[in-house]
Design a protein around this motif. Structure first.
Motif, PDB file in Angstrom:
ATOM      1  N   HIS A  66      41.036  11.534   1.422  1.00  0.00           N
ATOM      2  CA  HIS A  66      41.385  12.870   2.006  1.00  0.00           C
ATOM      3  C   HIS A  66      42.742  13.417   1.737  1.00  0.00           C
ATOM      4  N   ALA A  67      43.215  14.524   1.566  1.00  0.00           N
ATOM      5  CA  ALA A  67      44.813  14.825   1.545  1.00  0.00           C
ATOM      6  C   ALA A  67      44.743  16.167   2.468  1.00  0.00           C
ATOM      7  N   SER A  68      45.934  16.127   3.160  1.00  0.00           N
ATOM      8  CA  SER A  68      46.138  16.981   4.139  1.00  0.00           C
ATOM      9  C   SER A  68      47.388  17.534   4.185  1.00  0.00           C
ATOM     10  N   GLY A  73      56.277  19.862   6.438  1.00  0.00           N
ATOM     11  CA  GLY A  73      56.280  20.404   5.050  1.00  0.00           C
ATOM     12  C   GLY A  73      55.999  19.386   3.840  1.00  0.00           C
ATOM     13  N   GLY A  74      55.389  18.215   4.283  1.00  0.00           N
ATOM     14  CA  GLY A  74      54.925  17.161   3.420  1.00  0.00           C
ATOM     15  C   GLY A  74      53.345  17.322   3.297  1.00  0.00           C
ATOM     16  N   ILE A  75      53.027  16.313   2.645  1.00  0.00           N
ATOM     17  CA  ILE A  75      51.622  15.827   2.221  1.00  0.00           C
ATOM     18  C   ILE A  75      51.138  14.481   2.969  1.00  0.00           C
ATOM     19  N   GLU A  76      49.911  14.231   3.200  1.00  0.00           N
ATOM     20  CA  GLU A  76      49.344  13.088   3.543  1.00  0.00           C
ATOM     21  C   GLU A  76      48.167  12.672   2.865  1.00  0.00           C
ATOM     22  N   ASP A  85      42.294   0.639   5.410  1.00  0.00           N
ATOM     23  CA  ASP A  85      42.473   2.059   5.185  1.00  0.00           C
ATOM     24  C   ASP A  85      44.310   2.266   4.857  1.00  0.00           C
ATOM     25  N   VAL A  86      44.474   3.040   4.156  1.00  0.00           N
ATOM     26  CA  VAL A  86      46.151   3.505   3.881  1.00  0.00           C
ATOM     27  C   VAL A  86      46.178   4.959   4.034  1.00  0.00           C
ATOM     28  N   GLU A  87      47.098   5.252   4.964  1.00  0.00           N
ATOM     29  CA  GLU A  87      47.703   6.636   4.653  1.00  0.00           C
ATOM     30  C   GLU A  87      49.161   6.762   4.318  1.00  0.00           C
ATOM     31  N   ILE A  88      49.260   7.528   3.344  1.00  0.00           N
ATOM     32  CA  ILE A  88      50.568   7.767   2.601  1.00  0.00           C
ATOM     33  C   ILE A  88      50.965   8.927   3.004  1.00  0.00           C
ATOM     34  N   GLU A  89      52.303   9.091   3.619  1.00  0.00           N
ATOM     35  CA  GLU A  89      52.803  10.410   3.866  1.00  0.00           C
ATOM     36  C   GLU A  89      53.865  10.757   3.072  1.00  0.00           C
ATOM     37  N   TYR A  96      58.776   8.561   0.893  1.00  0.00           N
ATOM     38  CA  TYR A  96      57.315   7.996   1.261  1.00  0.00           C
ATOM     39  C   TYR A  96      57.343   7.222   2.537  1.00  0.00           C
ATOM     40  N   ALA A  97      56.349   7.244   3.546  1.00  0.00           N
ATOM     41  CA  ALA A  97      56.113   6.398   4.474  1.00  0.00           C
ATOM     42  C   ALA A  97      54.543   6.007   4.578  1.00  0.00           C
ATOM     43  N   TYR A  98      54.283   5.055   5.099  1.00  0.00           N
ATOM     44  CA  TYR A  98      52.915   4.640   5.235  1.00  0.00           C
ATOM     45  C   TYR A  98      52.098   4.128   6.396  1.00  0.00           C
ATOM     46  N   LEU A  99      51.080   4.279   6.497  1.00  0.00           N
ATOM     47  CA  LEU A  99      50.338   3.442   7.700  1.00  0.00           C
ATOM     48  C   LEU A  99      49.317   2.545   6.882  1.00  0.00           C
TER      49      LEU A  99
END
Length: 133
Positions: A66-68, A73-76, A85-89, A96-99
């Motif tokens: 998924h992308a949202s 003003g960013g994208i995840e 699972d990896v979420e990149i913001e 960059y940041a991640y979970l």
């Protein structure tokens, strides 16, 4: 047939990321900013890099789930697997940041980091992809 499905999903996720540029300010009715061109370009670059590195090895797992848009003003961009699972913001300036959520052990472990390098983001996604091989 599977190759066509993988390619279709890859193109769809790139299209989804591009479509976020058409959002108007306040898209969430809470003052959310339109994703910046820098965030969109960085997200697409990341998706392409992971896909080109892993598509032949892991197929569909190389494509984000998924992308949202995010209100700043960013994208995840999210990659999912059965155990990680990896979420990149990607922030509005391309930062960059991640979970990382790891469910492989007896307890779910979460690692969250802000202001990380592109190389670290690649390593985190690689960890998820390689764990499923």
């Amino acid at each position: 047939m599977l190759d066509q499905e993988i390619r279709r999903r890859f193109e769809r996720i790139l299209g989804d990321i591009s479509d976020h540029a058409t959002l108007e300010r306040d898209w969430d009715s809470y003052g959310g900013n339109t994703p910046t061109q820098q965030a969109i370009a960085a997200a697409k670059h990341l998706v392409r890099a992971i896909f080109s590195q892993y598509e032949q090895k892991v197929g569909l797992r190389a494509v984000p789930y998924h992308a949202s848009q995010v209100p700043n003003g960013g994208i995840e961009v999210e990659w999912q697997s059965p155990s990680i699972d990896v979420e990149i913001e990607i922030g509005p300036r391309g930062e960059y940041a991640y979970l990382l959520i790891d469910r492989r052990g007896p307890r779910r472990e979460m690692t969250e980091r802000d202001n990380v390098s592109y190389e670290e983001v690649l390593q985190v996604i690689s960890r998820m992809v390689e764990a499923q091989r």
